[in-house]
Design a protein around this motif. Structure first.
Motif, PDB file in Angstrom:
ATOM      1  N   ALA A   9      44.422  48.266  42.084  1.00 49.87           N
ATOM      2  CA  ALA A   9      44.899  47.995  40.730  1.00 49.87           C
ATOM      3  C   ALA A   9      44.073  46.887  40.099  1.00 49.87           C
ATOM      4  N   ILE A  10      43.596  47.129  38.887  1.00 58.10           N
ATOM      5  CA  ILE A  10      42.921  46.079  38.130  1.00 58.10           C
ATOM      6  C   ILE A  10      44.015  45.309  37.407  1.00 58.10           C
ATOM      7  N   LYS A  11      44.140  44.035  37.740  1.00 58.89           N
ATOM      8  CA  LYS A  11      45.235  43.200  37.249  1.00 58.89           C
ATOM      9  C   LYS A  11      45.033  42.878  35.765  1.00 58.89           C
ATOM     10  N   PRO A  12      46.068  42.322  35.105  1.00 59.56           N
ATOM     11  CA  PRO A  12      45.952  42.065  33.664  1.00 59.56           C
ATOM     12  C   PRO A  12      44.721  41.254  33.265  1.00 59.56           C
ATOM     13  N   ASP A  13      44.309  40.298  34.098  1.00 57.40           N
ATOM     14  CA  ASP A  13      43.099  39.520  33.756  1.00 57.40           C
ATOM     15  C   ASP A  13      41.849  40.388  33.818  1.00 57.40           C
ATOM     16  N   GLY A  14      41.789  41.274  34.781  1.00 56.90           N
ATOM     17  CA  GLY A  14      40.649  42.181  34.894  1.00 56.90           C
ATOM     18  C   GLY A  14      40.566  43.139  33.715  1.00 56.90           C
ATOM     19  N   VAL A  15      41.731  43.630  33.277  1.00 54.68           N
ATOM     20  CA  VAL A  15      41.768  44.520  32.106  1.00 54.68           C
ATOM     21  C   VAL A  15      41.319  43.748  30.868  1.00 54.68           C
ATOM     22  N   GLN A  16      41.913  42.553  30.659  1.00 54.03           N
ATOM     23  CA  GLN A  16      41.577  41.745  29.472  1.00 54.03           C
ATOM     24  C   GLN A  16      40.115  41.341  29.441  1.00 54.03           C
ATOM     25  N   ARG A  17      39.534  41.151  30.611  1.00 55.54           N
ATOM     26  CA  ARG A  17      38.135  40.685  30.667  1.00 55.54           C
ATOM     27  C   ARG A  17      37.124  41.832  30.634  1.00 55.54           C
ATOM     28  N   GLY A  18      37.621  43.041  30.420  1.00 55.31           N
ATOM     29  CA  GLY A  18      36.700  44.178  30.287  1.00 55.31           C
ATOM     30  C   GLY A  18      36.066  44.606  31.598  1.00 55.31           C
ATOM     31  N   LEU A  19      36.828  44.431  32.691  1.00 57.20           N
ATOM     32  CA  LEU A  19      36.247  44.730  34.006  1.00 57.20           C
ATOM     33  C   LEU A  19      36.680  46.084  34.579  1.00 57.20           C
ATOM     34  N   ILE A  20      37.374  46.898  33.770  1.00 62.51           N
ATOM     35  CA  ILE A  20      37.791  48.207  34.296  1.00 62.51           C
ATOM     36  C   ILE A  20      36.549  49.017  34.700  1.00 62.51           C
ATOM     37  N   GLY A  21      35.594  49.091  33.795  1.00 61.28           N
ATOM     38  CA  GLY A  21      34.389  49.893  34.079  1.00 61.28           C
ATOM     39  C   GLY A  21      33.643  49.410  35.311  1.00 61.28           C
ATOM     40  N   PRO A  22      33.266  48.117  35.356  1.00 64.59           N
ATOM     41  CA  PRO A  22      32.539  47.619  36.526  1.00 64.59           C
ATOM     42  C   PRO A  22      33.298  47.807  37.848  1.00 64.59           C
ATOM     43  N   ASN A  94      41.346  34.560  48.140  1.00 68.46           N
ATOM     44  CA  ASN A  94      40.878  33.429  47.335  1.00 68.46           C
ATOM     45  C   ASN A  94      39.426  33.694  46.914  1.00 68.46           C
ATOM     46  N   PRO A  95      39.195  33.882  45.624  1.00 69.81           N
ATOM     47  CA  PRO A  95      37.834  34.230  45.180  1.00 69.81           C
ATOM     48  C   PRO A  95      36.765  33.230  45.610  1.00 69.81           C
ATOM     49  N   LEU A  96      37.142  31.969  45.743  1.00 72.43           N
ATOM     50  CA  LEU A  96      36.133  30.978  46.144  1.00 72.43           C
ATOM     51  C   LEU A  96      35.689  31.192  47.585  1.00 72.43           C
ATOM     52  N   ILE A 103      34.019  42.137  44.546  1.00 73.44           N
ATOM     53  CA  ILE A 103      34.573  42.046  43.185  1.00 73.44           C
ATOM     54  C   ILE A 103      35.072  40.624  42.907  1.00 73.44           C
ATOM     55  N   ARG A 104      35.898  40.123  43.800  1.00 72.42           N
ATOM     56  CA  ARG A 104      36.433  38.771  43.550  1.00 72.42           C
ATOM     57  C   ARG A 104      35.328  37.718  43.642  1.00 72.42           C
ATOM     58  N   GLY A 105      34.364  37.920  44.514  1.00 76.97           N
ATOM     59  CA  GLY A 105      33.253  36.981  44.671  1.00 76.97           C
ATOM     60  C   GLY A 105      32.315  36.980  43.476  1.00 76.97           C
ATOM     61  N   ASP A 106      32.324  38.063  42.721  1.00 77.29           N
ATOM     62  CA  ASP A 106      31.445  38.145  41.548  1.00 77.29           C
ATOM     63  C   ASP A 106      32.168  37.837  40.238  1.00 77.29           C
ATOM     64  N   TYR A 107      33.484  38.058  40.193  1.00 77.53           N
ATOM     65  CA  TYR A 107      34.173  37.998  38.890  1.00 77.53           C
ATOM     66  C   TYR A 107      35.317  36.998  38.808  1.00 77.53           C
ATOM     67  N   VAL A 111      42.684  31.829  42.759  1.00 81.18           N
ATOM     68  CA  VAL A 111      43.459  32.813  43.542  1.00 81.18           C
ATOM     69  C   VAL A 111      44.518  33.497  42.673  1.00 81.18           C
ATOM     70  N   GLY A 112      45.045  32.759  41.688  1.00 81.07           N
ATOM     71  CA  GLY A 112      46.074  33.321  40.807  1.00 81.07           C
ATOM     72  C   GLY A 112      45.515  34.164  39.667  1.00 81.07           C
ATOM     73  N   ARG A 113      44.192  34.367  39.661  1.00 76.31           N
ATOM     74  CA  ARG A 113      43.536  35.206  38.634  1.00 76.31           C
ATOM     75  C   ARG A 113      42.400  35.969  39.333  1.00 76.31           C
ATOM     76  N   ASN A 114      42.773  36.719  40.373  1.00 78.04           N
ATOM     77  CA  ASN A 114      41.716  37.322  41.211  1.00 78.04           C
ATOM     78  C   ASN A 114      41.419  38.787  40.872  1.00 78.04           C
ATOM     79  N   VAL A 115      41.735  39.192  39.681  1.00 77.81           N
ATOM     80  CA  VAL A 115      41.330  40.415  38.958  1.00 77.81           C
ATOM     81  C   VAL A 115      41.670  41.791  39.559  1.00 77.81           C
ATOM     82  N   CYS A 116      41.945  41.861  40.847  1.00 79.38           N
ATOM     83  CA  CYS A 116      42.075  43.194  41.441  1.00 79.38           C
ATOM     84  C   CYS A 116      43.000  43.152  42.656  1.00 79.38           C
ATOM     85  N   HIS A 117      43.771  44.202  42.848  1.00 84.29           N
ATOM     86  CA  HIS A 117      44.616  44.355  44.027  1.00 84.29           C
ATOM     87  C   HIS A 117      44.113  45.517  44.879  1.00 84.29           C
TER      88      HIS A 117
END
Ligand code: DAT
Ligand code: MG
Length: 151
Positions: A9-22, A94-96, A103-107, A111-117
């Protein structure tokens, strides 16, 4: 290493940031097959169910609020070892701590905004797919690329 389905699942931050395509591209490019997809704003109850194993965690309330803050792009991807490989494509929680190239390492940074599940096991994938999709929303199809991806 059998063919499996995993819930991504692309989380709300991922959707808002235009990351669905990537994000979709990473799963497509790897050779996985999309069997279900929809944009859905999930209710509090739905998200509490999805994250029920984390209900005692101090970040649970914030997690549910964040996940309900906008549409989520819910998907099911299928292929050999899809659950474990899907987690590798996502990176660490944790993206860091996530390697570049994930995905998390690039975008992502927080941890609370990690774009994808991504499901963490075959059993939880089954539960999550059943929670997010009706059986008739799952497409059974043979990709024309199948014989070029699998030996
Ligand atoms: P994952 O999403 O990698 O499966 P998880 O199931 O342990 O990780 O946690 C679900 C989500 O909860 C995670 O993607 C982000 C959030 N989360 C996890 N640990 C957290 C923490 N220590 N602080 C804030 N949010 C956290
Ligand atoms: Mg998890």
């Amino acid at each position: 290493m059998s063919s499996e389905q995993t819930f991504i699942a692309i989380k709300p931050d991922g959707v808002q940031r235009g990351l669905i395509g990537p994000i979709i591209s990473r799963f497509e490019n790897r050779g996985f097959k999309l069997v279900a997809i929809k944009l859905m704003t999930a209710s509090k109850e739905h998200l509490e169910n999805h994250y029920s194993d984390l209900s005692e965690k101090p970040f649970f309330k914030g997690l549910v609020a964040y996940m309900g803050s906008g549409p989520i792009c819910a998907m099911v991807w299928e292929g050999r070892d899809a659950v474990k490989t899907g987690r590798a494509i996502l990176g660490a929680t944790n993206p860091l701590a996530s390697a570049p190239g994930t995905i998390r390492g690039d975008y992502a940074i927080d941890v609370g905004r990690n774009v994808c599940h991504g499901s963490d096991a075959v059993d939880s994938a089954k539960k999550e797919i059943a929670l997010w999709f009706k059986p008739e929303e799952l497409n059974s199809w043979k990709s024309a690329q199948f014989d070029w991806i699998y030996e």
